[in-house]
Write a protein that holds these residues in place. Structure first.
Motif, PDB file in Angstrom:
ATOM      1  N   ARG A 109       0.829  -1.202   0.000  1.00 43.61           N
ATOM      2  CA  ARG A 109       0.000   0.000   0.000  1.00 43.61           C
ATOM      3  C   ARG A 109       0.865   1.255   0.000  1.00 43.61           C
ATOM      4  O   ARG A 109       1.827   1.360   0.765  1.00 43.61           O
ATOM      5  CB  ARG A 109      -0.897  -0.015   1.219  1.00 43.61           C
ATOM      6  CG  ARG A 109      -1.862   1.117   1.262  1.00 43.61           C
ATOM      7  CD  ARG A 109      -2.782   0.998   2.444  1.00 43.61           C
ATOM      8  NE  ARG A 109      -3.506   2.256   2.547  1.00 43.61           N
ATOM      9  CZ  ARG A 109      -4.138   2.655   3.602  1.00 43.61           C
ATOM     10  NH1 ARG A 109      -4.158   1.895   4.665  1.00 43.61           N
ATOM     11  NH2 ARG A 109      -4.771   3.802   3.623  1.00 43.61           N
ATOM     12  N   LYS A 110       0.498   2.205  -0.846  1.00 44.34           N
ATOM     13  CA  LYS A 110       1.221   3.477  -0.923  1.00 44.34           C
ATOM     14  C   LYS A 110       0.832   4.361   0.259  1.00 44.34           C
ATOM     15  O   LYS A 110      -0.349   4.545   0.545  1.00 44.34           O
ATOM     16  CB  LYS A 110       0.886   4.182  -2.239  1.00 44.34           C
ATOM     17  CG  LYS A 110       1.580   5.498  -2.414  1.00 44.34           C
ATOM     18  CD  LYS A 110       1.181   6.137  -3.721  1.00 44.34           C
ATOM     19  CE  LYS A 110       1.751   7.523  -3.807  1.00 44.34           C
ATOM     20  NZ  LYS A 110       1.257   8.250  -4.974  1.00 44.34           N
ATOM     21  N   ILE A 111       1.819   4.929   0.943  1.00 43.58           N
ATOM     22  CA  ILE A 111       1.573   5.811   2.065  1.00 43.58           C
ATOM     23  C   ILE A 111       1.672   7.256   1.574  1.00 43.58           C
ATOM     24  O   ILE A 111       2.681   7.663   1.013  1.00 43.58           O
ATOM     25  CB  ILE A 111       2.601   5.575   3.200  1.00 43.58           C
ATOM     26  CG1 ILE A 111       2.464   4.149   3.724  1.00 43.58           C
ATOM     27  CG2 ILE A 111       2.396   6.590   4.319  1.00 43.58           C
ATOM     28  CD1 ILE A 111       3.527   3.763   4.715  1.00 43.58           C
ATOM     29  N   ASP A 112       0.605   8.016   1.767  1.00 44.99           N
ATOM     30  CA  ASP A 112       0.567   9.412   1.374  1.00 44.99           C
ATOM     31  C   ASP A 112       0.782  10.263   2.629  1.00 44.99           C
ATOM     32  O   ASP A 112      -0.174  10.643   3.310  1.00 44.99           O
ATOM     33  CB  ASP A 112      -0.760   9.734   0.699  1.00 44.99           C
ATOM     34  CG  ASP A 112      -0.814  11.149   0.154  1.00 44.99           C
ATOM     35  OD1 ASP A 112       0.161  11.903   0.315  1.00 44.99           O
ATOM     36  OD2 ASP A 112      -1.853  11.497  -0.426  1.00 44.99           O
TER      37      ASP A 112
END
Length: 70
Positions: free
Chosen positions: A2-5
């Motif tokens: 999952r991409k962390i923003d």
């Protein structure tokens, strides 16, 4: 994975907790207010009961004016 923003999480925490912030623009101008909303390109800052929109591309720093653990 999952991409962390991080940017959105940071701004959302400031918005939810109503933490006052100080913006430093690329022009050197400093603006203090309360973050009311944001998107991918802009933020809305409440300054003296007026809402002002700033483009993120013009912002150098966003500094919370109270302590926060992030």
């Amino acid at each position: 994975m999952r991409k962390i923003d991080i940017q959105s999480a940071f701004l959302n925490e400031i918005r939810k907790r109503k933490i006052p912030i100080s913006l430093t623009l690329k022009s050197g101008k400093i603006i203090k207010g309360q973050l009311t909303n944001f998107d991918e390109y802009t933020i809305i800052l409440k300054v003296n009961n007026y809402q002002q929109m700033y483009y993120k591309a013009q912002i150098m720093t966003i500094i919370p004016l109270t302590h926060m653990n992030f």
